[in-house]
Design an enzyme around this catalytic site. Structure first.
Site, short mmCIF file in Angstrom:
data_model
loop_
_atom_site.label_atom_id
_atom_site.label_comp_id
_atom_site.label_asym_id
_atom_site.label_seq_id
_atom_site.Cartn_x
_atom_site.Cartn_y
_atom_site.Cartn_z
N HIS A 190 -19.86 -21.72 9.47
CA HIS A 190 -20.90 -20.70 9.34
C HIS A 190 -20.27 -19.34 9.60
CE1 HIS A 190 -24.96 -19.13 11.22
NE2 HIS A 190 -24.63 -18.48 10.13
N MET A 197 -17.71 -15.70 14.33
CA MET A 197 -18.37 -14.40 14.56
C MET A 197 -17.32 -13.31 14.73
SD MET A 197 -21.32 -15.49 17.25
CE MET A 197 -22.25 -17.02 17.07
N MET A 205 -20.29 -15.66 10.19
CA MET A 205 -21.11 -14.49 10.56
C MET A 205 -20.17 -13.30 10.67
SD MET A 205 -23.47 -16.52 13.29
CE MET A 205 -22.33 -17.89 13.30
N ASP A 230 -19.14 -21.97 14.32
CA ASP A 230 -19.69 -20.62 14.19
C ASP A 230 -18.60 -19.56 14.31
OD1 ASP A 230 -22.63 -20.98 13.98
OD2 ASP A 230 -22.31 -22.07 15.86
N MET A 279 -31.82 -19.18 9.32
CA MET A 279 -31.61 -18.89 10.75
C MET A 279 -32.97 -18.82 11.44
SD MET A 279 -28.38 -18.76 11.10
CE MET A 279 -28.47 -18.43 12.86
N ASP A 294 -30.77 -23.49 11.62
CA ASP A 294 -29.80 -23.15 12.67
C ASP A 294 -30.44 -22.25 13.72
OD1 ASP A 294 -27.55 -22.68 14.17
OD2 ASP A 294 -26.44 -21.61 12.60
N HIS A 340 -20.62 -28.31 13.11
CA HIS A 340 -20.94 -26.92 12.75
C HIS A 340 -20.08 -25.97 13.58
CE1 HIS A 340 -23.82 -23.84 11.28
NE2 HIS A 340 -23.66 -23.27 12.48
N SER A 379 -23.39 -27.86 16.91
CA SER A 379 -22.66 -26.60 16.87
C SER A 379 -21.78 -26.52 18.11
CB SER A 379 -23.64 -25.42 16.87
OG SER A 379 -22.96 -24.25 17.30
C1 DX5 Z 1 -26.11 -18.83 16.41
C2 DX5 Z 1 -25.32 -19.93 15.79
C3 DX5 Z 1 -25.81 -21.30 16.08
C4 DX5 Z 1 -25.89 -21.65 17.55
C5 DX5 Z 1 -27.12 -22.48 17.72
O1 DX5 Z 1 -25.77 -17.63 15.84
O2 DX5 Z 1 -25.28 -19.78 14.39
O3 DX5 Z 1 -25.13 -22.28 15.33
O4 DX5 Z 1 -24.79 -22.37 18.03
O5 DX5 Z 1 -27.29 -22.71 19.06
P1 DX5 Z 1 -28.58 -23.43 19.64
O6 DX5 Z 1 -28.70 -24.76 18.97
O7 DX5 Z 1 -28.28 -23.51 21.10
O8 DX5 Z 1 -29.75 -22.52 19.33
ZN ZN Z 2 -24.43 -21.45 13.20
#
Ligand code: DX5
Ligand code: ZN
Length: 216
Positions: free
Chosen positions: A65, A36, A67, A34, A136, A174, A32, A7
């Site tokens: 991903h 947000m 969010m 993210d 998650m 994740d 990956h 990620s």
């Molecule tokens: C959190 C993200 C993850 C995040 C995971 O909301 O969806 O993808 O980057 O980070 P680690 O592996 O550090 O927990």
């Molecule tokens: Zn993620």
């Protein structure tokens, strides 16, 4: 087959292209990303332009991903930017079936992500349409959080549900994946392992990815 998906949330964004190339060389299977929106989760990150830029530097599958609230409004933009897999959160859409079809219409992989407190039976009547489910194992929003232990049971239950229905759906995990947690997560039935801080905060990406893969 098991896959590792670094990620980039924990990468150095001032050199994102190099970071992506480095993890690709180090053995990453997917990348990956993210997204947000500061509403569904209390953090803001990236949009389609960064997906487009990432797509220029790698041929690996871009696992986006989302969010964000109102994902339907943005799905086409992320697909046009080069997303190969898109997951939306169950908690963000009223008409989940429609949202999933919007992704699948464009022939890319569709996934649904579940927050830690969201039960897996919410997916019973959409599971057959999904290429993957994202469980998650932290509350979404930030990297570097600790793995929530009861996620192991949740993965096992989802694996049973998928097997009973004889589906090819992958389980992606994740949050909080690292050298200490990966084995249990893997044995519970996980196929795709997202890891942000464990990889990007380490000093040698290849060593870390190799070690993670040796334990699953
Ligand atoms: C959190 C993200 C993850 C995040 C995971 O909301 O969806 O993808 O980057 O980070 P680690 O592996 O550090 O927990
Ligand atoms: Zn993620």
């Amino acid at each position: 087959m098991k896959l590792i998906a670094p990620s980039v949330l924990s990468a150095d964004f001032s050199k994102l292209g190099e970071e992506i190339k480095s993890v690709e060389k180090a053995g990453a299977d997917w990348i990956h990303l993210d997204v947000m929106d500061g509403h569904f989760v209390p953090n803001l990150t990236i949009g389609p332009e960064i997906i487009k830029a990432s797509n220029k530097v790698t041929d690996l599958c871009l696992d986006v991903h989302l969010m964000i609230e109102n994902p339907d409004q943005y799905i086409d933009q992320f697909i046009d930017a080069g997303a190969d897999c898109i997951s939306v959160h169950y908690e963000t859409t009223t008409h989940l079936n429609r949202t999933v079809q919007l992704i699948k219409q464009k022939n890319i992989k569709a996934g649904v992500a579940l927050n830690p407190a969201t039960p897996i039976n919410t997916l019973e009547w959409v599971l057959e349409d999904l290429d993957f489910v994202v469980i998650m194992s932290v509350n979404p929003g930030f990297g570097g959080q600790s793995f929530i232990p009861n996620t192991i049971e949740k993965i096992k239950a989802l694996k049973t549900m998928i097997t009973k229905k004889n589906l090819p759906t992958l389980i992606e995990i994740d949050g909080g994946v690292n050298e200490k947690t990966i084995q249990k997560i893997s044995h519970a039935g996980t196929d795709v392992f997202v890891a942000g801080s464990a990889i990007f905060k380490s000093s040698n990406y290849k060593e870390t990815i190799t070690k993670l893969k040796s334990k699953w």
